[in-house]
Design a protein around this motif. Structure first.
Motif, PDB file in Angstrom:
ATOM      1  N   LEU A 346       6.497   7.610 -11.246  1.00 31.12           N
ATOM      2  CA  LEU A 346       6.044   6.785 -10.090  1.00 31.12           C
ATOM      3  C   LEU A 346       7.103   6.944  -9.155  1.00 31.12           C
ATOM      4  CD1 LEU A 346       6.545   3.312 -12.334  1.00 31.12           C
ATOM      5  CD2 LEU A 346       4.786   3.986 -11.124  1.00 31.12           C
ATOM      6  N   TYR A 347       8.505   7.628  -9.432  1.00 34.03           N
ATOM      7  CA  TYR A 347       9.344   8.001  -8.169  1.00 34.03           C
ATOM      8  C   TYR A 347       8.564   9.022  -7.384  1.00 34.03           C
ATOM      9  CZ  TYR A 347      13.428   9.731  -6.359  1.00 34.03           C
ATOM     10  OH  TYR A 347      14.531  10.164  -5.307  1.00 34.03           O
ATOM     11  N   LYS A 348       8.052   9.905  -8.087  1.00 40.14           N
ATOM     12  CA  LYS A 348       7.210  11.063  -7.335  1.00 40.14           C
ATOM     13  C   LYS A 348       6.220  10.617  -6.447  1.00 40.14           C
ATOM     14  CE  LYS A 348       4.132  14.926  -8.461  1.00 40.14           C
ATOM     15  NZ  LYS A 348       4.612  16.198  -7.566  1.00 40.14           N
ATOM     16  N   MET A 349       5.355   9.524  -6.767  1.00 40.60           N
ATOM     17  CA  MET A 349       4.252   9.207  -6.199  1.00 40.60           C
ATOM     18  C   MET A 349       4.808   8.407  -5.038  1.00 40.60           C
ATOM     19  SD  MET A 349       1.718   8.048  -9.582  1.00 40.60           S
ATOM     20  CE  MET A 349       0.795   7.212  -8.500  1.00 40.60           C
ATOM     21  N   TYR A 350       5.900   7.614  -5.167  1.00 35.60           N
ATOM     22  CA  TYR A 350       6.349   6.942  -3.978  1.00 35.60           C
ATOM     23  C   TYR A 350       6.964   7.709  -3.151  1.00 35.60           C
ATOM     24  CZ  TYR A 350       8.598   3.487  -1.122  1.00 35.60           C
ATOM     25  OH  TYR A 350       9.186   2.498  -0.143  1.00 35.60           O
ATOM     26  N   ASN A 351       7.566   8.835  -3.254  1.00 38.66           N
ATOM     27  CA  ASN A 351       8.283   9.515  -2.629  1.00 38.66           C
ATOM     28  C   ASN A 351       7.510  10.578  -1.991  1.00 38.66           C
ATOM     29  OD1 ASN A 351      11.564   8.817  -2.509  1.00 38.66           O
ATOM     30  ND2 ASN A 351      10.860   8.425  -4.650  1.00 38.66           N
ATOM     31  N   GLU A 352       6.421  10.707  -2.371  1.00 35.35           N
ATOM     32  CA  GLU A 352       5.494  11.879  -1.859  1.00 35.35           C
ATOM     33  C   GLU A 352       4.417  11.390  -1.084  1.00 35.35           C
ATOM     34  OE1 GLU A 352       4.542  14.669  -4.704  1.00 35.35           O
ATOM     35  OE2 GLU A 352       6.583  15.311  -4.890  1.00 35.35           O
ATOM     36  N   GLY A 353       4.313  10.032  -1.303  1.00 30.12           N
ATOM     37  CA  GLY A 353       3.135   9.443  -0.753  1.00 30.12           C
ATOM     38  C   GLY A 353       3.237   8.397   0.551  1.00 30.12           C
ATOM     39  N   PHE A 354       2.117   7.338   0.738  1.00 30.93           N
ATOM     40  CA  PHE A 354       2.443   6.480   1.864  1.00 30.93           C
ATOM     41  C   PHE A 354       3.395   5.426   1.006  1.00 30.93           C
ATOM     42  CE2 PHE A 354      -1.606   8.159   2.874  1.00 30.93           C
ATOM     43  CZ  PHE A 354      -1.555   8.083   4.236  1.00 30.93           C
ATOM     44  N   GLN A 355       4.704   5.382   1.915  1.00 31.50           N
ATOM     45  CA  GLN A 355       5.855   4.411   1.551  1.00 31.50           C
ATOM     46  C   GLN A 355       5.669   3.155   2.361  1.00 31.50           C
ATOM     47  OE1 GLN A 355       8.922   7.066   2.635  1.00 31.50           O
ATOM     48  NE2 GLN A 355       8.680   8.211   0.808  1.00 31.50           N
ATOM     49  N   PHE A 356       5.117   2.068   1.967  1.00 35.33           N
ATOM     50  CA  PHE A 356       5.002   0.968   2.710  1.00 35.33           C
ATOM     51  C   PHE A 356       6.149   0.101   2.465  1.00 35.33           C
ATOM     52  CE2 PHE A 356       0.851   2.316   1.373  1.00 35.33           C
ATOM     53  CZ  PHE A 356       0.021   2.369   2.718  1.00 35.33           C
ATOM     54  N   GLU A 357       6.999   0.164   3.190  1.00 35.29           N
ATOM     55  CA  GLU A 357       8.404  -0.544   3.069  1.00 35.29           C
ATOM     56  C   GLU A 357       8.548  -2.074   3.319  1.00 35.29           C
ATOM     57  OE1 GLU A 357      11.118   1.659   5.824  1.00 35.29           O
ATOM     58  OE2 GLU A 357       9.993   3.744   5.473  1.00 35.29           O
ATOM     59  N   ASN A 358       7.510  -2.498   3.886  1.00 38.50           N
ATOM     60  CA  ASN A 358       7.457  -3.835   4.001  1.00 38.50           C
ATOM     61  C   ASN A 358       6.036  -4.550   3.435  1.00 38.50           C
ATOM     62  OD1 ASN A 358       9.997  -4.485   5.669  1.00 38.50           O
ATOM     63  ND2 ASN A 358       8.990  -3.165   7.157  1.00 38.50           N
ATOM     64  N   TYR A 359       5.954  -4.232   2.240  1.00 38.70           N
ATOM     65  CA  TYR A 359       4.894  -4.571   1.251  1.00 38.70           C
ATOM     66  C   TYR A 359       5.213  -6.006   0.467  1.00 38.70           C
ATOM     67  CZ  TYR A 359       1.383  -5.002  -2.311  1.00 38.70           C
ATOM     68  OH  TYR A 359       0.224  -5.194  -2.997  1.00 38.70           O
ATOM     69  N   TYR A 360       4.299  -6.848   0.321  1.00 35.01           N
ATOM     70  CA  TYR A 360       4.562  -8.205  -0.309  1.00 35.01           C
ATOM     71  C   TYR A 360       3.470  -8.297  -1.280  1.00 35.01           C
ATOM     72  CZ  TYR A 360       8.549  -8.947   2.599  1.00 35.01           C
ATOM     73  OH  TYR A 360       9.748  -9.134   3.636  1.00 35.01           O
ATOM     74  N   SER A 361       3.805  -8.770  -2.486  1.00 27.83           N
ATOM     75  CA  SER A 361       2.750  -9.115  -3.654  1.00 27.83           C
ATOM     76  C   SER A 361       2.939 -10.687  -3.703  1.00 27.83           C
ATOM     77  CB  SER A 361       2.743  -8.282  -4.510  1.00 27.83           C
ATOM     78  OG  SER A 361       1.717  -8.741  -5.529  1.00 27.83           O
ATOM     79  N   PRO A 362       2.442 -11.680  -2.977  1.00 26.16           N
ATOM     80  CA  PRO A 362       2.623 -12.916  -3.322  1.00 26.16           C
ATOM     81  C   PRO A 362       2.060 -13.473  -4.600  1.00 26.16           C
ATOM     82  CG  PRO A 362       1.639 -12.675  -1.059  1.00 26.16           C
ATOM     83  CD  PRO A 362       1.659 -11.206  -1.896  1.00 26.16           C
ATOM     84  N   ALA A 363       2.781 -14.432  -5.119  1.00 31.90           N
ATOM     85  CA  ALA A 363       2.199 -15.095  -6.573  1.00 31.90           C
ATOM     86  C   ALA A 363       1.364 -16.096  -6.141  1.00 31.90           C
ATOM     87  CB  ALA A 363       3.495 -15.429  -7.317  1.00 31.90           C
ATOM     88  N   TRP A 364       0.064 -16.096  -6.832  1.00 36.83           N
ATOM     89  CA  TRP A 364      -1.006 -16.999  -6.301  1.00 36.83           C
ATOM     90  C   TRP A 364      -0.824 -18.028  -7.537  1.00 36.83           C
ATOM     91  CZ3 TRP A 364      -1.739 -16.043  -1.502  1.00 36.83           C
ATOM     92  CH2 TRP A 364      -1.886 -14.922  -1.183  1.00 36.83           C
ATOM     93  N   GLY A 365      -1.745 -19.054  -7.521  1.00 32.05           N
ATOM     94  CA  GLY A 365      -1.918 -20.034  -8.645  1.00 32.05           C
ATOM     95  C   GLY A 365      -2.229 -19.690 -10.004  1.00 32.05           C
ATOM     96  N   VAL A 366      -2.994 -18.518 -10.473  1.00 33.63           N
ATOM     97  CA  VAL A 366      -3.513 -18.359 -11.906  1.00 33.63           C
ATOM     98  C   VAL A 366      -2.808 -16.905 -12.140  1.00 33.63           C
ATOM     99  CG1 VAL A 366      -5.226 -18.457 -13.317  1.00 33.63           C
ATOM    100  CG2 VAL A 366      -5.563 -19.721 -11.168  1.00 33.63           C
TER     101      VAL A 366
END
Length: 696
Positions: A346-366
């Motif tokens: 995971l560390y390799k993929m993040y640090n060598e790939g696209f680094q979306f520094e302001n990415y959000y994953s909202p929690a929805w209803g279900v």
């Protein structure tokens, strides 16, 4: 003789308010004794006080304001209270009526208690649609989490049964439960109607407000379970849910000043500084489509699409063209699980790939399935339903999903996998509906052990051979090893030795241990791709369905972050990993984006044709202004953040301009409304034809 007559009159008058031993009913006149009047008043107040008390306990248990919306809650609570009072006085036998009153009180207490527990586990309230689809039963698969929630909310649950205790002990003093006149019943039912009218008129006072949390918008707009419950009470929120389920929504797409007609824009003539840049659209005559239909929702959608600004091709257009695709929705994943030593892949993929520094994953209803829906369709989920389940049931076409696009672009293998029960959340239906050949436990995937949760690594080991030798493949994985309840998570226990020396609580250690299994699965996948010579022409996209909300009970996110995490915005900040072995260096991306932006961004990178105006999310690199929306209608723009709960707007430092809050509130509302209308109307099939290819 006169004395005798007076005596008879006195006996006759008293007979109007003394109890009959034969039939246990009472008639009350204006000259009833004072203690009888008190009993009448007590009876009339029993259900109003009981329901309002339960509503306040719900608010208190989930952290809602006891003040905000208390007047609406009180008014709307009087409606069912009047009806239940009538129901509890329909028989002549007082004992039967009191029994009915106790049963109704017990049902209310159980219902409200169940909602408290469900909210503690999933962060929202369950709705009728979820029950009708078997959601309550599927939620029981999280039985350990439910027992944990029961323990943590036992005080509030006990409070919920106080009205029942009162009814059992003092029920005989509730005189109207013996028998009331028909005129009294009519008055109570009329009162219920009057209270409902008063409540609705009060709601309509702020009809013109753009505030997404205004009473009018909460009552008449897209269903927001938590906000509606805080404003009107749980009973009214669920009545609104039932009303929408039976009669549908009143669609209201709001005009915004930022939208400009784009029907004349064509990919070849986009008015941009660089003539090589093209609008990401499919030329469509929306006016002609509108003329052909009598459906008002479709007309509104055509008008909306035609006036939306498109995204444009950019420096990343087609960089992954003809690449193999692996998309992973990782259960309860968060950026805190990325560690150089614990999760090196995971560390390799993040640090060598696209680094979306302001990415959000909202929690929805279900919970998980709504997270998948946002990830895979680029739309916000519809409130109050299982959006993906509805899409499969209604055979809704999603021509721009990766499954459908992969098939139409000739990919040899288009597969989806899940290492849990195959029909959980109806995945066997909706993943097939968007083009995948689907396998899961009980349907073509046998993992060789009966544990909860199942291993992500074993799923990868059992499935890679299905597609690795194909000329091209597009694969989707929904993992489960990271599922909450980390004190009894089998995978957490399996990897416990790897985290035992960390300075965290046991629950947080369990969370990290569960994600080590995900990392092992990715390590195996990368090794197999490399061995097959396909690592450099495969793009791997990984994100989450939702933040690890089961850690909330233990302040786990605060512990991982090292500080108190803001629950409106920061809680949902997450990691989106986008990586290929062909990448020479990482790409830092500071643009604000969210889970609904993943699909259009990937479509652009893969060189697939799509119409950016008809997807609510936007290509991160496509030139449109970034806009992140959350389930509570808070939002983040390129200039600042807006907290819908407090109504507070905070501009970023060095912001180019200050946002028009009313304008962006309308934009936020439109994103939810249009997403819901796309699902309900099957508009993609109307525009592009029902050309989607079903998986097997």
């Amino acid at each position: 003789m006169s004395d005798k007559i007076n005596l008879n009159i006195g006996i006759e008058r008293r007979s109007h308010f003394i109890n009959s031993n034969d039939n246990n009913f009472t008639y009350y006149e204006n000259n009833a004794p004072s203690h009888k009047k008190r009993e009448i008043v007590l009876t009339l107040l029993y259900f109003p006080i009981s329901i309002l008390f339960m509503e306040l306990v719900v608010k208190l248990s989930v952290g809602f304001s006891l003040v905000d919306g208390v007047l609406f809650t009180a008014i709307f609570s009087l409606v069912p209270a009047c009806v239940l009072t009538v129901v509890s006085s329909i028989f002549k036998n007082g004992r039967i009526n009191r029994l009915i009153a106790c049963i109704l009180t017990a049902v209310l207490a159980i219902w409200y208690s169940a909602q408290i527990v469900y909210n503690n586990v999933f962060g929202t309230f369950f709705v009728i649609n979820s029950i009708s689809r078997g959601g309550a039963g599927q939620a029981l698969n999280s039985v350990d989490m439910i027992f944990t929630a029961l323990k943590s909310r036992i005080f509030f649950i006990l409070l919920m049964f106080l009205p029942l205790v009162f009814c059992i002990i003092f029920g005989k003093r509730l005189s109207m439960f013996n028998k009331s006149k028909i005129s009294v019943k009519i008055i109570l039912l009329c009162a219920a109607v009057v209270f409902q009218i008063i409540g609705m008129q009060s709601v309509n006072i702020d009809k013109s407000s753009s505030n997404t949390k205004s009473a009018y918008n909460l009552y008449h707009g897209e269903l927001q379970q938590n906000a509606a419950c805080e404003k009107f009470g749980l009973f009214t929120m669920q009545r609104l849910d039932i009303s929408r389920m039976l009669f549908g929504y009143k669609s209201d797409i709001r005009k915004t000043e930022s939208t400009e007609p784009s029907t004349t824009v064509s990919p070849a003539t986009a008015d941009t500084p660089d003539k090589k840049v093209k609008a990401q659209i499919i030329e469509t005559d929306f006016d002609k489509l509108s003329e052909k239909t009598d459906n008002d929702d479709l007309k509104s959608l055509y008008d909306y699409f035609s006036s939306e600004k498109p995204s444009y091709t950019n420096e990343y257009t087609g960089i992954f063209k003809d690449y193999n695709i692996i998309f992973i929705t990782a259960e309860s994943f968060s950026q805190y699980a990325i560690d150089k030593d614990l999760t090196p892949t995971l560390y390799k993929m993040y640090n060598e790939g696209f680094q979306f520094e302001n990415y959000y994953s909202p929690a929805w209803g279900v919970s998980t399935t709504d997270g998948e829906y946002a990830n895979l369709t680029g739309l916000t989920p519809k409130s109050g339903v299982w959006s993906f389940s509805q899409s499969a049931e209604d055979n809704v076409s999603f021509p721009f999903t990766l499954g459908e696009q992969s098939r139409s672009n000739g990919y040899e293998q288009v597969r989806a996998y899940h290492n849990h029960t195959y029909d959980y959340y109806d995945r066997d239906k909706y993943l097939t509906n968007i083009g995948y050949d689907y396998s899961a436990v009980g349907k073509g995937l046998e993992l060789g052990e009966d544990v909860w949760p199942n291993s992500d690594l074993k799923m990868m080991q059992k499935t890679v051979d299905d597609y690795i030798n194909a000329d091209s493949f597009s694969v989707y994985y929904m993992t489960v090893s990271g599922h909450g309840g980390y004190s009894y998570n089998t995978i957490s226990q399996r990897n416990a030795d790897l985290v035992k020396n960390l300075k965290y609580s046991d629950e947080v250690k369990g969370y990290l241990a569960a994600n080590i299994e995900l990392d092992k699965a990715l390590e195996y996948l990368v090794e197999r791709l490399e061995k097959a010579g396909k690592l450099d022409n495969t793009v791997i996209c990984l994100t989450t369905d939702h933040y690890p909300y089961s850690l909330d009970e233990f302040n786990g996110l605060d512990e991982l972050a090292g500080h108190k995490v803001d629950t409106v915005f920061e809680r949902y900040k997450n990691a989106w990993l986008l990586w290929s072995g062909s990448m020479k260096e990482p790409v830092s991306v500071k643009t604000y984006c969210s889970s609904i932006d993943i699909l259009p961004t990937l479509l652009n990178m893969l060189g697939f044709e799509y119409d950016s105006r008809t997807i609510i999310g936007t290509d991160v690199f496509g030139g449109k202004e970034p806009f992140v929306v959350f389930a509570d209608r808070s939002w983040i723009s390129q200039n600042g953040i807006y907290n819908a709960n407090s109504g507070e707007y905070t501009a970023f430092e060095n912001a180019a301009e200050k946002d028009d809050i009313d304008l962006l509130n309308n934009k936020c509302t439109n994103m939810f409304t249009v997403s819901r209308m796309i699902l309900d109307s099957n508009v993609y099939a109307e525009i592009y034809g029902d050309t989607h290819i079903k998986g097997k």
